[in-house]
Design a protein around this motif. Structure first.
Motif, mmCIF file in Angstrom:
data_model
loop_
_atom_site.group_PDB
_atom_site.id
_atom_site.type_symbol
_atom_site.label_atom_id
_atom_site.label_comp_id
_atom_site.label_asym_id
_atom_site.label_seq_id
_atom_site.Cartn_x
_atom_site.Cartn_y
_atom_site.Cartn_z
ATOM 1 N N ALA A 58 24.107 8.857 -23.208
ATOM 2 C CA ALA A 58 23.831 7.770 -24.656
ATOM 3 C C ALA A 58 25.518 8.325 -24.849
ATOM 4 O O ALA A 58 26.004 7.578 -25.468
ATOM 5 C CB ALA A 58 23.735 9.145 -25.392
ATOM 6 N N GLU A 59 26.037 9.389 -24.459
ATOM 7 C CA GLU A 59 27.147 9.323 -24.889
ATOM 8 C C GLU A 59 28.174 8.380 -24.612
ATOM 9 O O GLU A 59 29.194 7.309 -24.690
ATOM 10 C CB GLU A 59 28.202 10.746 -24.515
ATOM 11 C CG GLU A 59 29.592 10.940 -24.629
ATOM 12 C CD GLU A 59 29.602 11.209 -26.243
ATOM 13 O OE1 GLU A 59 30.835 11.083 -27.005
ATOM 14 O OE2 GLU A 59 29.211 11.707 -27.114
ATOM 15 N N GLY A 60 28.329 8.154 -23.477
ATOM 16 C CA GLY A 60 29.778 7.365 -22.257
ATOM 17 C C GLY A 60 29.079 5.709 -22.400
ATOM 18 O O GLY A 60 29.742 4.872 -22.407
ATOM 19 N N ARG A 89 28.834 9.098 -12.935
ATOM 20 C CA ARG A 89 28.718 8.547 -12.451
ATOM 21 C C ARG A 89 28.313 9.145 -11.284
ATOM 22 O O ARG A 89 27.181 9.591 -10.379
ATOM 23 C CB ARG A 89 29.496 7.560 -10.631
ATOM 24 C CG ARG A 89 29.513 5.977 -11.593
ATOM 25 C CD ARG A 89 30.569 5.205 -10.439
ATOM 26 N NE ARG A 89 31.005 4.082 -11.591
ATOM 27 C CZ ARG A 89 32.076 3.555 -11.520
ATOM 28 N NH1 ARG A 89 33.203 4.557 -11.250
ATOM 29 N NH2 ARG A 89 32.350 2.484 -12.326
ATOM 30 N N SER A 90 28.852 10.612 -11.237
ATOM 31 C CA SER A 90 28.436 11.709 -10.309
ATOM 32 C C SER A 90 27.594 12.759 -10.768
ATOM 33 O O SER A 90 27.177 13.769 -9.879
ATOM 34 C CB SER A 90 30.011 12.460 -9.670
ATOM 35 O OG SER A 90 30.354 13.157 -10.762
ATOM 36 N N LEU A 91 26.892 12.122 -12.107
ATOM 37 C CA LEU A 91 26.377 13.499 -12.728
ATOM 38 C C LEU A 91 25.049 13.566 -12.385
ATOM 39 O O LEU A 91 24.350 12.403 -12.452
ATOM 40 C CB LEU A 91 26.854 13.672 -14.367
ATOM 41 C CG LEU A 91 27.860 14.025 -15.175
ATOM 42 C CD1 LEU A 91 28.238 13.883 -16.604
ATOM 43 C CD2 LEU A 91 27.956 14.916 -14.745
ATOM 44 N N PRO A 92 24.319 14.641 -13.080
ATOM 45 C CA PRO A 92 22.751 14.516 -11.671
ATOM 46 C C PRO A 92 22.156 14.060 -13.560
ATOM 47 O O PRO A 92 22.409 14.422 -14.095
ATOM 48 C CB PRO A 92 22.360 16.083 -11.714
ATOM 49 C CG PRO A 92 23.514 17.427 -12.389
ATOM 50 C CD PRO A 92 24.849 15.986 -12.521
ATOM 51 N N GLN A 93 20.795 13.756 -13.112
ATOM 52 C CA GLN A 93 20.384 12.721 -13.933
ATOM 53 C C GLN A 93 19.652 13.452 -14.543
ATOM 54 O O GLN A 93 19.704 13.600 -16.457
ATOM 55 C CB GLN A 93 18.425 12.463 -13.093
ATOM 56 C CG GLN A 93 17.344 12.092 -13.929
ATOM 57 C CD GLN A 93 16.239 11.476 -13.800
ATOM 58 O OE1 GLN A 93 16.240 11.689 -12.456
ATOM 59 N NE2 GLN A 93 15.409 11.107 -14.812
ATOM 60 N N ALA A 130 21.802 16.520 -16.184
ATOM 61 C CA ALA A 130 22.761 16.032 -17.272
ATOM 62 C C ALA A 130 23.235 14.939 -18.147
ATOM 63 O O ALA A 130 23.422 14.607 -19.799
ATOM 64 C CB ALA A 130 24.332 16.070 -17.267
ATOM 65 N N LEU A 131 22.515 14.097 -17.589
ATOM 66 C CA LEU A 131 22.962 11.908 -18.192
ATOM 67 C C LEU A 131 21.481 12.270 -18.971
ATOM 68 O O LEU A 131 22.220 12.274 -20.349
ATOM 69 C CB LEU A 131 22.395 11.240 -17.111
ATOM 70 C CG LEU A 131 23.369 11.108 -15.909
ATOM 71 C CD1 LEU A 131 22.867 10.126 -15.250
ATOM 72 C CD2 LEU A 131 24.723 10.474 -16.429
ATOM 73 N N GLY A 132 20.552 12.815 -18.761
ATOM 74 C CA GLY A 132 19.382 13.122 -19.871
ATOM 75 C C GLY A 132 19.381 14.146 -21.305
ATOM 76 O O GLY A 132 19.055 13.781 -22.335
ATOM 77 N N ARG A 133 21.082 14.680 -20.843
ATOM 78 C CA ARG A 133 20.796 15.630 -22.226
ATOM 79 C C ARG A 133 22.268 15.310 -22.891
ATOM 80 O O ARG A 133 22.033 15.765 -24.040
ATOM 81 C CB ARG A 133 21.331 17.286 -21.339
ATOM 82 C CG ARG A 133 20.299 17.518 -20.723
ATOM 83 C CD ARG A 133 21.348 19.748 -20.920
ATOM 84 N NE ARG A 133 21.932 19.458 -19.818
ATOM 85 C CZ ARG A 133 21.772 19.682 -19.012
ATOM 86 N NH1 ARG A 133 21.047 19.479 -18.102
ATOM 87 N NH2 ARG A 133 22.887 19.692 -17.974
ATOM 88 N N ALA A 158 35.206 11.660 -25.592
ATOM 89 C CA ALA A 158 34.222 11.677 -24.971
ATOM 90 C C ALA A 158 33.958 12.272 -23.872
ATOM 91 O O ALA A 158 33.004 13.068 -23.180
ATOM 92 C CB ALA A 158 33.893 10.695 -24.712
ATOM 93 N N ALA A 159 34.814 12.904 -22.862
ATOM 94 C CA ALA A 159 35.029 13.577 -21.682
ATOM 95 C C ALA A 159 34.969 14.985 -22.312
ATOM 96 O O ALA A 159 33.819 15.684 -21.638
ATOM 97 C CB ALA A 159 36.571 13.396 -20.843
ATOM 98 N N GLY A 160 35.589 15.141 -23.230
ATOM 99 C CA GLY A 160 35.232 16.699 -23.394
ATOM 100 C C GLY A 160 33.468 17.134 -23.783
ATOM 101 O O GLY A 160 33.584 18.397 -23.887
ATOM 102 N N ARG A 161 33.048 15.784 -24.801
ATOM 103 C CA ARG A 161 31.498 16.369 -24.772
ATOM 104 C C ARG A 161 30.839 16.438 -23.314
ATOM 105 O O ARG A 161 29.758 16.104 -23.746
ATOM 106 C CB ARG A 161 31.169 15.375 -25.864
ATOM 107 C CG ARG A 161 31.705 15.502 -26.908
ATOM 108 C CD ARG A 161 31.652 14.712 -28.261
ATOM 109 N NE ARG A 161 31.637 14.003 -28.329
ATOM 110 C CZ ARG A 161 32.690 12.402 -28.897
ATOM 111 N NH1 ARG A 161 33.395 13.373 -29.659
ATOM 112 N NH2 ARG A 161 32.539 11.303 -28.396
ATOM 113 N N CYS A 162 31.103 15.400 -22.606
ATOM 114 C CA CYS A 162 30.099 15.563 -21.063
ATOM 115 C C CYS A 162 30.502 16.658 -20.003
ATOM 116 O O CYS A 162 29.903 16.361 -19.267
ATOM 117 C CB CYS A 162 30.316 13.553 -20.707
ATOM 118 S SG CYS A 162 29.774 11.672 -21.750
#
Length: 114
Positions: free
Chosen positions: A32-34, A19-23, A25-28, A110-114
């Motif tokens: 998708a991982e989440g 929820r706190s990641l910038p767009q 990082a989410l887009g990279r 997944a947390a490690g990859r995010c």
């Protein structure tokens, strides 16, 4: 009774992080991982709650919703595991304790990859 708190804590932490990641990082790949993790957790929860029914796929609600989707799917699995019989049905894929351990491993990876 299974101690599901480690799973719930890990899911909540990862959901908050998404929820706190910038767009950017989410887009990279974080979104998708989440989403992939949320879909897997939701599938597992549905199989525990209603093994006779075909599971429904979690839709892609967009990168900004993935944290919430993960939280919902993770909490659903936690509740399904709380209600699961300690001895699985003969046709079950895994015992609830095994499901719990596997889900916790997925969330940590997944947390490690995010």
């Amino acid at each position: 009774m299974l101690d599901v708190m480690p799973l719930q804590t890990a899911v909540d932490a990862l959901a908050d992080r998404l929820r706190s990641l910038p767009q950017s990082a989410l887009g990279r790949g974080a979104a998708a991982e989440g989403l992939a993790l949320a879909r897997e957790l939701a599938l597992r929860a549905q199989r525990l709650e209603a093994p006779q029914r075909a599971p429904r796929a979690m839709p892609d609600a967009g990168m900004f919703a993935v944290g919430d989707q993960l939280a919902v799917a993770g909490h659903d699995l936690v509740e399904a595991l709380r209600g699961a019989a300690p001895d699985p049905a003969p046709d079950a894929k895994a015992a609830p304790a095994d499901e719990l351990a596997e889900a916790l491993r997925w969330v940590k990876e997944a947390a490690g990859r995010c």
